[in-house]
Design an enzyme around this catalytic site. Sequence first.
Site, PDB file in Angstrom:
ATOM      1  N   ASP A   1     104.024   0.105   7.695  1.00 45.16           N
ATOM      2  CA  ASP A   1     105.180  -0.126   6.844  1.00 45.16           C
ATOM      3  C   ASP A   1     106.033  -1.287   7.343  1.00 45.16           C
ATOM      4  O   ASP A   1     106.426  -2.147   6.580  1.00 45.16           O
ATOM      5  CB  ASP A   1     106.037   1.152   6.720  1.00 45.16           C
TER       6      ASP A   1
ATOM      7  N   ASP B 104     108.726  -3.951  14.069  1.00 49.95           N
ATOM      8  CA  ASP B 104     110.075  -4.101  14.612  1.00 49.95           C
ATOM      9  C   ASP B 104     109.947  -4.755  15.992  1.00 49.95           C
ATOM     10  O   ASP B 104     109.752  -5.955  16.090  1.00 49.95           O
ATOM     11  CB  ASP B 104     110.691  -2.695  14.635  1.00 49.95           C
ATOM     12  N   THR B 105     109.938  -3.981  17.076  1.00 50.94           N
ATOM     13  CA  THR B 105     109.735  -4.582  18.405  1.00 50.94           C
ATOM     14  C   THR B 105     108.287  -5.051  18.569  1.00 50.94           C
ATOM     15  O   THR B 105     108.002  -5.925  19.384  1.00 50.94           O
ATOM     16  CB  THR B 105     110.030  -3.566  19.530  1.00 50.94           C
ATOM     17  N   GLY B 106     107.375  -4.419  17.824  1.00 51.86           N
ATOM     18  CA  GLY B 106     105.954  -4.758  17.930  1.00 51.86           C
ATOM     19  C   GLY B 106     105.213  -3.858  18.901  1.00 51.86           C
ATOM     20  O   GLY B 106     104.003  -3.969  19.070  1.00 51.86           O
TER      21      GLY B 106
HETATM   22  P1  IMP Z   1     108.003  -0.962  16.653  1.00 53.42           P
HETATM   23  O1  IMP Z   1     106.998  -0.261  17.514  1.00 53.42           O
HETATM   24  O2  IMP Z   1     109.312  -1.154  17.377  1.00 53.42           O
HETATM   25  O3  IMP Z   1     107.486  -2.263  16.071  1.00 53.42           O
HETATM   26  O4  IMP Z   1     108.364   0.019  15.485  1.00 53.42           O
HETATM   27  C1  IMP Z   1     107.533   0.173  14.408  1.00 53.42           C
HETATM   28  C2  IMP Z   1     107.660   1.534  13.773  1.00 53.42           C
HETATM   29  O5  IMP Z   1     108.992   2.024  13.839  1.00 53.42           O
HETATM   30  C3  IMP Z   1     107.312   1.429  12.306  1.00 53.42           C
HETATM   31  O6  IMP Z   1     105.964   1.760  12.096  1.00 53.42           O
HETATM   32  C4  IMP Z   1     108.251   2.410  11.657  1.00 53.42           C
HETATM   33  O7  IMP Z   1     107.636   3.667  11.541  1.00 53.42           O
HETATM   34  C5  IMP Z   1     109.426   2.508  12.582  1.00 53.42           C
HETATM   35  N1  IMP Z   1     110.571   1.683  12.115  1.00 53.42           N
HETATM   36  C6  IMP Z   1     110.961   0.498  12.613  1.00 53.42           C
HETATM   37  N2  IMP Z   1     112.028   0.010  11.945  1.00 53.42           N
HETATM   38  C7  IMP Z   1     112.294   0.915  10.976  1.00 53.42           C
HETATM   39  C8  IMP Z   1     113.279   0.964   9.911  1.00 53.42           C
HETATM   40  O8  IMP Z   1     114.134   0.081   9.713  1.00 53.42           O
HETATM   41  N3  IMP Z   1     113.217   2.063   9.104  1.00 53.42           N
HETATM   42  C9  IMP Z   1     112.298   3.060   9.265  1.00 53.42           C
HETATM   43  N4  IMP Z   1     111.358   3.040  10.225  1.00 53.42           N
HETATM   44  C10 IMP Z   1     111.364   1.973  11.074  1.00 53.42           C
HETATM   45 MG    MG Z   2     105.480   3.762  11.413  1.00 53.11          MG
END
Ligand code: IMP
Ligand code: MG
Length: 177
Positions: A96, A99-101
């Site tokens: 979806d 964000d940080t990756g």
């Molecule tokens: P990352 O590992 O920090 O890149 O986070 C990715 C995951 O965090 C995504 O697959 C989402 O499930 C969740 N996430 C990140 N940002 C949002 C947001 O703004 N709304 C809802 N879920 C988010």
């Molecule tokens: Mg997710």
Amino acid sequence: MAIGKPLYTAAQIQHRVFQLAEQISCDYHGKEIVAIGILKGSFMFFADLVRAIQVPVAVDFLVSSSYVKTTSAAEVKIHSDIRADISGKDVILVDDIIDTGSSLTYLRARLMAMNPASLKICVLLDKKVRRGFEVPVDYLGFEIEDHFVVGYGLDYDNQYRNLPCISIFHEDVENEA
Ligand code: IMP
Ligand code: MG
């Protein structure tokens, strides 16, 4: 109201999803894809995307989590794994939002260890300013600013996933209510 007016309406999302599906169908012309959806967040995007793809697609899912309410957790958990044998296959990993990756870095490495012929990443939303891990995003719907967003599969505490549009979530407003 914790939910503001739509950042992207259902119509805008559909339009962009069709464009992504067209691009994928073109890039994989004459091939077959294994599309892997990361649950739960990608379920709506994934369903719309694969429905619009014009080449043969096998689907699989993995269930993972890294977020607690509106905070990205350092640890990525896998609650349920894929069942398909992806070795030698052309795989597209669908999420979806990036964000940080951290989640996609971890999941990508995990799938790469299964020796797919190729592995591309498709995400609907990208919060680029928050990136800490370099992840190659091959197909992107929209780049967004640093907001917490909900709807079209994205949640706050497992709520709001069913909204047809994507909106900014204001946590403070919900806490005051
Ligand atoms: P990352 O590992 O920090 O890149 O986070 C990715 C995951 O965090 C995504 O697959 C989402 O499930 C969740 N996430 C990140 N940002 C949002 C947001 O703004 N709304 C809802 N879920 C988010
Ligand atoms: Mg997710």
